[in-house]
Structure formats: structure tokens, C-alpha cells
Write a protein that holds these residues in place. Structure first.
Motif, mmCIF file in Angstrom:
data_model
loop_
_atom_site.group_PDB
_atom_site.id
_atom_site.type_symbol
_atom_site.label_atom_id
_atom_site.label_comp_id
_atom_site.label_asym_id
_atom_site.label_seq_id
_atom_site.Cartn_x
_atom_site.Cartn_y
_atom_site.Cartn_z
ATOM 1 N N ASP A 80 0.828 -1.208 0.000
ATOM 2 C CA ASP A 80 0.000 0.000 0.000
ATOM 3 C C ASP A 80 0.864 1.260 0.000
ATOM 4 O OD1 ASP A 80 -2.400 -1.415 0.018
ATOM 5 O OD2 ASP A 80 -2.453 -1.533 2.202
ATOM 6 N N VAL A 81 1.970 1.233 0.716
ATOM 7 C CA VAL A 81 2.891 2.365 0.715
ATOM 8 C C VAL A 81 3.450 2.584 -0.685
ATOM 9 C CG1 VAL A 81 5.079 3.251 1.600
ATOM 10 C CG2 VAL A 81 3.502 2.084 3.144
ATOM 11 N N LEU A 82 3.904 1.505 -1.305
ATOM 12 C CA LEU A 82 4.463 1.605 -2.654
ATOM 13 C C LEU A 82 3.428 2.087 -3.656
ATOM 14 C CD1 LEU A 82 6.500 -1.727 -2.654
ATOM 15 C CD2 LEU A 82 7.452 0.580 -2.567
ATOM 16 N N GLU A 83 2.213 1.584 -3.539
ATOM 17 C CA GLU A 83 1.174 1.976 -4.488
ATOM 18 C C GLU A 83 0.831 3.455 -4.339
ATOM 19 O OE1 GLU A 83 -3.156 0.356 -6.127
ATOM 20 O OE2 GLU A 83 -1.990 -0.829 -4.678
ATOM 21 N N ARG A 84 0.823 3.972 -3.111
ATOM 22 C CA ARG A 84 0.558 5.405 -2.928
ATOM 23 C C ARG A 84 1.651 6.242 -3.584
ATOM 24 N NH1 ARG A 84 -0.449 7.932 2.986
ATOM 25 N NH2 ARG A 84 -2.515 6.988 2.696
ATOM 26 N N ILE A 85 2.922 5.847 -3.400
ATOM 27 C CA ILE A 85 4.029 6.571 -4.035
ATOM 28 C C ILE A 85 3.873 6.550 -5.551
ATOM 29 C CG2 ILE A 85 6.524 6.522 -4.461
ATOM 30 C CD1 ILE A 85 6.846 5.408 -1.606
ATOM 31 N N ILE A 86 3.562 5.385 -6.095
ATOM 32 C CA ILE A 86 3.430 5.225 -7.543
ATOM 33 C C ILE A 86 2.293 6.072 -8.090
ATOM 34 C CG2 ILE A 86 2.797 3.553 -9.336
ATOM 35 C CD1 ILE A 86 4.408 1.474 -7.651
ATOM 36 N N LYS A 87 1.154 6.088 -7.409
ATOM 37 C CA LYS A 87 0.009 6.887 -7.867
ATOM 38 C C LYS A 87 0.290 8.383 -7.774
ATOM 39 C CE LYS A 87 -3.710 3.572 -6.982
ATOM 40 N NZ LYS A 87 -4.929 3.281 -6.175
ATOM 41 N N ALA A 88 1.051 8.776 -6.759
ATOM 42 C CA ALA A 88 1.352 10.197 -6.597
ATOM 43 C C ALA A 88 2.304 10.711 -7.661
ATOM 44 C CB ALA A 88 1.951 10.445 -5.214
ATOM 45 N N TYR A 89 3.309 9.917 -8.010
ATOM 46 C CA TYR A 89 4.407 10.417 -8.832
ATOM 47 C C TYR A 89 4.457 9.838 -10.245
ATOM 48 C CZ TYR A 89 6.257 12.377 -4.475
ATOM 49 O OH TYR A 89 6.435 13.088 -3.304
ATOM 50 N N SER A 90 3.401 9.167 -10.684
ATOM 51 C CA SER A 90 3.340 8.689 -12.072
ATOM 52 C C SER A 90 1.900 8.617 -12.520
ATOM 53 C CB SER A 90 4.008 7.307 -12.200
ATOM 54 O OG SER A 90 3.248 6.318 -11.517
ATOM 55 N N ASN A 91 1.700 8.481 -13.820
ATOM 56 C CA ASN A 91 0.361 8.375 -14.407
ATOM 57 C C ASN A 91 0.079 6.945 -14.850
ATOM 58 O OD1 ASN A 91 -0.185 11.177 -14.158
ATOM 59 N ND2 ASN A 91 0.946 11.580 -16.057
ATOM 60 N N THR A 92 -1.182 6.626 -15.022
ATOM 61 C CA THR A 92 -1.568 5.320 -15.547
ATOM 62 C C THR A 92 -0.858 5.058 -16.865
ATOM 63 O OG1 THR A 92 -3.742 5.496 -14.501
ATOM 64 C CG2 THR A 92 -3.518 3.905 -16.294
ATOM 65 N N GLY A 93 -0.285 3.876 -16.995
ATOM 66 C CA GLY A 93 0.427 3.516 -18.219
ATOM 67 C C GLY A 93 1.884 3.910 -18.233
ATOM 68 N N ASP A 94 2.335 4.689 -17.241
ATOM 69 C CA ASP A 94 3.745 5.075 -17.150
ATOM 70 C C ASP A 94 4.621 3.873 -16.789
ATOM 71 O OD1 ASP A 94 3.305 7.687 -17.804
ATOM 72 O OD2 ASP A 94 3.607 8.503 -15.786
ATOM 73 N N THR A 95 5.930 4.069 -16.939
ATOM 74 C CA THR A 95 6.895 3.013 -16.632
ATOM 75 C C THR A 95 7.619 3.314 -15.324
ATOM 76 O OG1 THR A 95 7.254 2.483 -18.958
ATOM 77 C CG2 THR A 95 8.961 1.799 -17.404
#
Length: 254
Positions: free
Chosen positions: A183-198
């Protein structure tokens, strides 16, 4: 795509400005009792190695995107990494750190228990992508004290996050010593990247970044040098990520 390669060997295969988020959890130097955390005879040698992979990560990161590095303050090494490595990379700008707090595991009776891990966040350029609406949480105060009106949105979290480490759930990984909360990782990913990003993780370990990226609808690229971790993380990914989300790896293991 996950590769069974050394981080520097793998990073050199990537084009400059080709990834949207760097999210890594490197060896900490002398913290974990195993071979991969103790392969440098001195902190100086360790920081020299960190400079090599950090500069490569900065090279492959797109402008105005974030590089996120996990670490610990159990020793001064991670602070020295910030001061002597990250702060010396001209393209990177320091941003607010993240503190992951948890309340599980053994503790000493002789002092306050250390139950947190730290994340250095550096943007490539002074401005950076931040998807505030994707990470909002429920407000404790439901009405605006000044206007009396109901808030239409939740609030943006502070930089201190409390999540447990799923030690009793199927998401917990018992075979890797530094597994991070999904959940921590997913929050970071959602905050700092867009859907479909790498999302890039060149120290994939138990595959947590890879799994969280898939759950968030992002693509993943990265490597893990340890053959056993590489194989086990593939199995963990297949157990935790629905088939429909597996496009994030392009269905390839190298």
C-alpha cells in the motif's frame, strides 16, 4: 519486464529519459546480516557504488519526474548517501522525504523502539508531477471551520504514513528481509506517475515494486541480481496480480 542482471549492467541498457518514476530499495551497507548488504569493506566504497547507479537512474529518468530511494537511519550511511551522492547530482532537486511508520515486531525495553523507514525523494528539475487527487485520504474534520461548508474532497496525506507490513496476510513476503508494504508503494506510484507510465526498480528483491506498479496500472521495468529472489518474485507476482493486470511486464521475464 524483470531481468536477472546486475543493476549497473541493466541500467546501461536503458535509454536516457526513458522511465517515468524511479522507485528503488538498494542494499543499506552493514544493516542486514547477509552477503549482498555487506559486500563493501568500507562506507566510502559503498557510497562510490551508490554514486554509479544513482547517476544512471538520474540519466534514465524523464525530466520533471521523481526518484525515490528507500533507506534507514539506523546508521549515518543513508544520511551520507543523501549529502554526498544525491545532493551532488546536478539534475536532481531534493523534495519532501516520506517516513513509513509501523507498529509491529519485537522491541527493546531499554529505549524507544525504531519503527519507521525513510524515503529520500528527488525530482529531476524543480517542478514535478504530483497527482494529489489520486492519493487523498478521508478528512477528520468534515466541514470547513471558516465557511461551515462540507469539504468536497479528502485531504492530502502528510509525509508520515502509518501502514502495517501485512505480516499475517498473503501479501507479506517471509523470504526477503526488507520487503516493503504494497500500500505504501502503491501510494508513491500513484502520486508520482500516471496510468500507463513506466516504473523502474533496479533492486527488485521480493518484487514488491513490480506488484504495486501492476496494481496501479503502470508498466514495470527492472532487475534483480539474486537468482533465487528473481525466481521467487516471479511466483509472488503471479500469485498476487490478476491476469488482466499483467500487461505491465509485457509478459516477459529475462
Amino acid at each position: 519486464m524483470l531481468n536477472n542482471l546486475d543493476c549497473l549492467e541493466y541500467l546501461k541498457t536503458l535509454d536516457s529519459k526513458s522511465v517515468d518514476l524511479v522507485l528503488v530499495d538498494p542494499p543499506y551497507f552493514g544493516i542486514v546480516d547477509n552477503e549482498w548488504d555487506n559486500q563493501w569493506p568500507t562506507e566510502f566504497g559503498y557510497l562510490g557504488w551508490c554514486q554509479q547507479w544513482s547517476e544512471e537512474c538520474a540519466r534514465v529518468l524523464k525530466d520533471n519526474r521523481m526518484m525515490v530511494v528507500w533507506g534507514t537511519l539506523k546508521t549515518d550511511t543513508f544520511l551520507n548517501y543523501k549529502l554526498k551522492v544525491l545532493n551532488k547530482i546536478d539534475s536532481l532537486e531534493p523534495q519532501t522525504e516520506i517516513i513509513w511508520h509501523y507498529n509491529w515486531g519485537g522491541r527493546t525495553k531499554a529505549n524507544f523502539a525504531r519503527k519507521s523507514e525513510l524515503v529520500w525523494c528527488y525530482s529531476k528539475g524543480k517542478t514535478f508531477l504530483f497527482n494529489s487527487d489520486d492519493v487523498r485520504i478521508e478528512r477528520k474534520m468534515k466541514k470547513n471551520m471558516r465557511t461551515g461548508e462540507d469539504y468536497e474532497k479528502g485531504t492530502i496525506p502528510t509525509n508520515v504514513w502509518e501502514f502495517q507490513n501485512h505480516t499475517t496476510s498473503k501479501e507479506h513476503c517471509g523470504w526477503h528481509p526488507t520487503t516493503k508494504n504494497l500500500d505504501v508503494l502503491e501510494r508513491i506510484i500513484k502520486a508520482y506517475s500516471n496510468t500507463g507510465d513506466t516504473v523502474l526498480d533496479c533492486f527488485s528483491g521480493s518484487g514488491s515494486t513490480m506488484i504495486a506498479a501492476a496494481k496501479a496500472g503502470r508498466k514495470f521495468t527492472g532487475c534483480e541480481i539474486d537468482k533465487d529472489y528473481f525466481e521467487k518474485s516471479k511466483e509472488r507476482f503471479e500469485n498476487l496480480v490478476p491476469m488482466a493486470d499483467r500487461f505491465s511486464l509485457d509478459n516477459e521475464w529475462d
